[in-house]
Design a protein around this motif. Structure first.
Motif, mmCIF file in Angstrom:
data_model
loop_
_atom_site.group_PDB
_atom_site.id
_atom_site.type_symbol
_atom_site.label_atom_id
_atom_site.label_comp_id
_atom_site.label_asym_id
_atom_site.label_seq_id
_atom_site.Cartn_x
_atom_site.Cartn_y
_atom_site.Cartn_z
ATOM 1 N N LEU A 302 0.827 -1.207 0.000
ATOM 2 C CA LEU A 302 0.000 0.000 0.000
ATOM 3 C C LEU A 302 0.863 1.259 0.000
ATOM 4 C CD1 LEU A 302 -3.015 1.074 0.479
ATOM 5 C CD2 LEU A 302 -2.146 1.585 2.747
ATOM 6 N N LEU A 303 1.898 1.224 0.842
ATOM 7 C CA LEU A 303 2.710 2.434 1.027
ATOM 8 C C LEU A 303 3.681 2.682 -0.121
ATOM 9 C CD1 LEU A 303 3.783 2.167 4.773
ATOM 10 C CD2 LEU A 303 1.960 3.552 3.811
ATOM 11 N N ASP A 304 3.999 1.613 -0.856
ATOM 12 C CA ASP A 304 5.087 1.740 -1.812
ATOM 13 C C ASP A 304 4.697 2.527 -3.059
ATOM 14 O OD1 ASP A 304 7.451 1.676 -3.039
ATOM 15 O OD2 ASP A 304 7.686 -0.492 -3.087
ATOM 16 N N GLN A 305 4.638 3.821 -2.854
ATOM 17 C CA GLN A 305 4.392 4.735 -3.976
ATOM 18 C C GLN A 305 5.715 5.392 -4.326
ATOM 19 O OE1 GLN A 305 1.587 5.448 -5.645
ATOM 20 N NE2 GLN A 305 0.555 3.799 -4.568
ATOM 21 N N THR A 306 6.806 4.748 -3.994
ATOM 22 C CA THR A 306 8.106 5.362 -4.222
ATOM 23 C C THR A 306 8.393 5.449 -5.714
ATOM 24 O OG1 THR A 306 9.126 3.202 -4.002
ATOM 25 C CG2 THR A 306 9.103 4.592 -2.045
ATOM 26 N N ALA A 307 9.255 6.382 -6.049
ATOM 27 C CA ALA A 307 9.571 6.592 -7.459
ATOM 28 C C ALA A 307 10.856 5.861 -7.858
ATOM 29 C CB ALA A 307 9.712 8.081 -7.739
ATOM 30 N N THR A 308 11.659 5.471 -6.892
ATOM 31 C CA THR A 308 12.914 4.796 -7.225
ATOM 32 C C THR A 308 13.031 3.475 -6.461
ATOM 33 O OG1 THR A 308 14.219 5.665 -5.376
ATOM 34 C CG2 THR A 308 14.040 7.076 -7.312
#
Ligand code: ADP
Ligand code: MG
Length: 886
Positions: A302-308
């Protein structure tokens, strides 16, 4: 071909392998499957060949070896990585052998050497690594209750060290947070069979015993400060010194090269962070789901909206180690808030970061010497984004964001070096030229000019020969075997002047010729081309080395970008799901207003998730007893409280309207056996040992979730245990506790335990059917609604009707009539309760033959108000009866 079957048992295989291979002059050295590079193949011989042929499903051949034939197999050099990957997956180590002499200059057999041993924990190959995951090798030394750990990820260049003491279980919890791919065990630890076995069974990865004799240890200790500059300062205990030495020795033995990207040691104390044991991480589905162990459906997902990829890996680390420091939590929150309050900035930051490549792994490969020109270009492109990113952050009003930006090193020198040296679209290979930019190196430019001039000379020659011979289709071509040649088609052969060319080759439709001047020019071109390829390689490695010299700077830039990335992901999530900033403090109040389960909320339709409050403290509301029927939402509620606490302590905002979070030092969870979906583990024994763990280790600052504990045994046993456990936590542990149970009888505890409060998941009955409101309200549940739930599940109508009838009778305390279809009186069959029935006529006769004690007991049983007694009271009653009768 081998047909697909069950996965091989790696632990066994490794054991066989280790046994066979544990020999050699150096203590603890292993001889892994050996591959030799020969021409365009990697060849394997003897047993290695036999094993590899079987594992890789390739043909086993043999070659002459004097008196007997030697088994042999081979894999192509260029696709070797896929075979290496398979072997590593199967639990092998793979030694790569290369010829280390120029074959043309060597006398006799060309010298070969093992240039590197690839092991599961030392993978550097991009295609064998998962971008979003670290690849840790963990080294351990010490004893069962006191160990030092060094966890290194060679592919990112990070190295964490710590010393741990306590139960082996707790130590294994810490180790397992790294999800190691390989464990290097100090020999003295490996010799303790029980410890080794526990490590093996909990961590399920390749375990390599490794030792150092006194001589090599002494030598190593002199080299260590050069490898790890902080070694003398950070490694101030014998175990820490030993574990780092052990790590270094193993890396030296397997990697056989300098590892400049591995210089920074990060020493920590596990007590600096919230402790999450393996059970808690699993039960709360922090990084993987309980059922299938997948990322999808977990909090990380859910949290992993990271860009890298760097951000993604860091997020996972944060989830494994939530903070205890209020200051650090606040710092992260401030940055999330700043990003959240400026949508434009958030958008722009995200856009920039998406263009940043995995600097951490690129830096590692550059330093390791395995990066190609494309990798360097990726570094350059990433670096060109940094100034804009910094500028955006500096424009914000947030001080911590500005500080973060100021700490970002643009590495302009590195960027312009790569830019000047390398062409924009570089090839994959570093040994075939086409890498270095025009104008970067004078000699190279000259060599290229010779080639270019040579080629235009040849073009001119072609034209001249066409004019002279009048053959319009005459061509000058090139191939690897003949070099340059003149080609004339058959139909034009009569036009070729006699003795003008030397014939070289006759084909079906044409004739190929050469001339001395053509060959002379060819030599010039080829020499220049060969030289320029060599020179390009040389120049490229020089540039790579120069960049490698700056690896520390690249790494710290990568760290900053990763941090920003995770924080921006928190802001995005907060924006998307309307999270709020929790007030984190060190007091005792935990207060959540309208909290939601982050993952369940995200997967249910908008507006359907029912928010719930939660309030816990050490004074009045230490234990919340959550009752309610199955499916009412008890587990979801308890987990959401824990997840909100964890989210708060990693610096994220939380799914609630308001939240006040007192910092929690540990979260314990126990999900009752009946709810534990993970096969194999759901035994009552495990349930109890995990509960025991919580009772022993929890402090007043901990949060305990016990979900339907006691369900794994019979009703009375289970209820009695649940009762006793709650009492113990209330009286002796003092930790904030959420305790769910479907034994609504336990709600009576509220009367005797002052800091226990009842709440229940509300249900209503509508048209005889139960409706789950998923609302947690004060007070205890009055009934179990078991039959209604069964009805919802679709049990046959007859079963439901009969069950309802039986229940009514049970509640009235009178037996239900038989349901066999015939009248109970006339059928002659026994009804369900017949054996218990004592007819008035026989009661007297029976009573008269009883002793006075027995009569007393009978009377007491008759009067005993079963429905209004707790299980404990029942047991006590039974105990008294027995004593009277004995
Ligand atoms: P219990 O532990 O009481 O048996 P669960 O917590 O497992 O119940 O919840 C059962 C199902 O009910 C969940 O899978 C979820 O789909 C739904 N549910 C639980 N809590 C809520 C809620 N607050 N709002 C909406 N649906 C919920
Ligand atoms: Mg449940």
């Amino acid at each position: 071909m081998r047909t697909a079957g069950p996965r091989p048992d790696l632990s066994k295989r490794r054991a066989v392998y280790a046994e066979r291979c544990t020999y050699g002059s150096e203590r603890g050295s292993e001889k892994p499957a050996v591959r030799r590079r020969q021409g365009a193949l990697f060849l394997l011989y003897f047993e290695d060949a036999e094993k590899a042929a079987e594992e890789l499903e390739i043909t086993l051949t043999s070659r002459d070896g004097g008196s007997e034939r030697i088994p042999m197999c081979g894999v192509p050099y260029h696709s070797a990585h896929t075979y290496v990957e398979k072997l590593i997956d199967q639990g092998y180590k793979v030694a790569i052998c290369e010829q280390v002499e120029d074959p043309s200059a060597a006398k006799g057999v060309v010298k070969r050497e093992v240039v590197r041993v690839i092991t599961p924990g030392t993978i550097m190959e991009e295609n064998m690594l998962v971008d979003q995951e670290n690849n840790f090798l963990v080294t351990l030394t010490g004893s069962e209750n006191q160990m030092a750990l060094a966890a290194v990820d060679l592919s990112t260049g990070e190295c964490h060290i710590t010393e741990m003491s306590g139960s082996l279980d707790a130590i294994l919890d810490e180790i397992s947070s790294y999800r190691p791919k390989e464990i290097v065990l100090d020999e003295s630890l490996a010799d303790q069979a029980a410890v080794k076995e526990q490590i093996q069974s909990r961590l399920k990865c390749l375990i390599t015993p490794h030792g150092m004799d006194a001589g090599s240890e002494k030598k190593l200790s002199e080299e260590l400060p050069a490898q790890f500059p902080q070694y003398p300062e950070l490694c101030d205990t014998p175990f820490l010194r030993k574990v780092v030495a052990l790590l270094f020795s193993y890396l030296k033995q397997t990697q056989k090269r300098a590892l400049h990207h591995l210089q920074r040691l990060h020493r920590y104390d596990a007590r600096q962070y919230m402790m999450l044991d393996e059970a808690a991480r699993r039960n709360l589905e922090l990084t993987a789901t309980l059922g299938e162990g997948k990322k999808k459906g977990s909090l990380l997902w859910l949290l992993d909206q990271t860009a890298t990829a760097m951000g993604s890996r860091l997020l996972k680390k944060w989830l494994d180690k939530p903070l205890l420091s209020l200051e650090e939590i606040t710092r992260r929150q401030n940055m999330v808030e700043a990003l959240l309050s400026d949508f434009l900035l958030l958008d722009e930051v995200r856009d920039r970061m998406k263009q940043v490549y995995d600097l951490e792994r690129l830096a590692a490969r550059i330093s390791y010497g395995s990066a190609n020109a494309r990798d360097l270009n990726s570094v350059k492109r990433s670096l060109s984004i940094i100034p804009e990113l910094k500028e955006k952050l500096l424009q914000s009003d947030s001080r911590p964001l500005k500080e973060l930006a100021e700490k970002m090193d643009e590495l302009a020198d590195v960027k312009s070096l790569i830019d000047e040296a390398l062409v924009e679209e570089a090839p994959v290979s570093v040994k075939e030229g086409g890498i270095i930019r025009e104008g970067f190196h004078e000699e190279l430019d000259q060599l290229r000019k010779i080639q270019k001039d040579g080629k235009s000379w040849i073009a001119e020659l072609e034209q001249k020969e066409r004019d002279t011979t009048g053959i319009k289709s005459l061509k000058i071509r090139y191939n690897r075997v003949f070099g340059y040649y003149i080609e004339v088609t058959k139909s034009n052969l009569h036009l070729v002047p006699k003795d003008r060319y030397h014939r070289k080759q006759t084909l079906a439709n044409s004739e190929r010729y050469i001339t001395p001047e053509l060959k002379e020019r060819e030599q010039l071109i080829l020499n220049a081309s060969e030289k320029s390829v060599e020179l390009e390689y040389e120049l490229f490695t020089k540039v790579r080395d120069q960049v490698a010299d700056q690896v520390q700077r690249l790494q710290s830039l990568a760290e900053r970008v990763a941090e920003l990335d995770v924080l921006h992901a928190f802001a995005l999530i907060a924006q998307k799901y309307q999270y709020v900033r929790p007030k984190v403090h060190t007091g005792s109040q935990l207060k959540i207003k309208a909290g939601r389960h982050p993952v369940v909320e995200a997967v249910t339709n908008t507006g359907e998730f029912v928010a719930n409050d939660a309030e816990l403290d050490q004074e009045d509301r230490q234990v919340l007893l959550v009752t309610g029927p199955n499916m009412a939402g008890k587990s979801t509620y308890m987990r959401q409280v824990a997840l909100i606490v964890i989210l708060s302590q990693i610096g994220s905002f939380v799914p609630a309207e308001e939240a006040e979070i007192s910092i929690v030092d540990r979260v314990f969870t126990r999900i009752g056996a009946a709810d534990d979906l993970t096969g194999g583990r759901s035994t009552f024994m495990v349930e109890m040992s995990e509960t025991c763990h919580a009772l022993k280790e929890a402090t007043r600052r901990s949060l305990i979730l016990l979900d339907e504990v006691g369900r794994g045994t019979s009703t009375y046993d289970g209820m009695a245990l649940a009762h006793a456990i709650v009492e113990y936590i209330h009286d002796h542990v003092g930790a904030k506790t959420l305790f769910s149970t479907h034994y609504h009888e336990l709600t009576k505890l509220e009367e005797s335990l002052s800091r226990l409060k009842n709440v229940h998941a509300q249900c209503i009955e509508r048209n005889g059917k139960v409706v789950f409101l998923h609302r947690i309200v004060p007070g205890g549940a009055d009934r179990s609604y078991g039959i209604q739930v069964a009805e919802l599940a679709g049990l046959p109508k007859e079963v439901i009707t009969r069950a309802k009838q039986l229940l009514t009778e049970l509640e009235k305390g009178t037996p239900a009539p038989s349901n066999t279809g015939a009248s109970p009186d006339s059928s002659g069959q026994l009804s369900l309760f017949d054996p218990l029935e004592i007819q008035p006529a026989t009661r007297e006769t029976a009573a008269s033959s009883l002793t006075s004690e027995e009569q007393e007991v009978l009377e007491a049983v008759r009067k005993w108000d079963l429905m209004n007694k707790t299980p404990f009271e029942c047991m006590q009653f039974l105990h008294e009866i027995k004593q009277k009768l004995n």
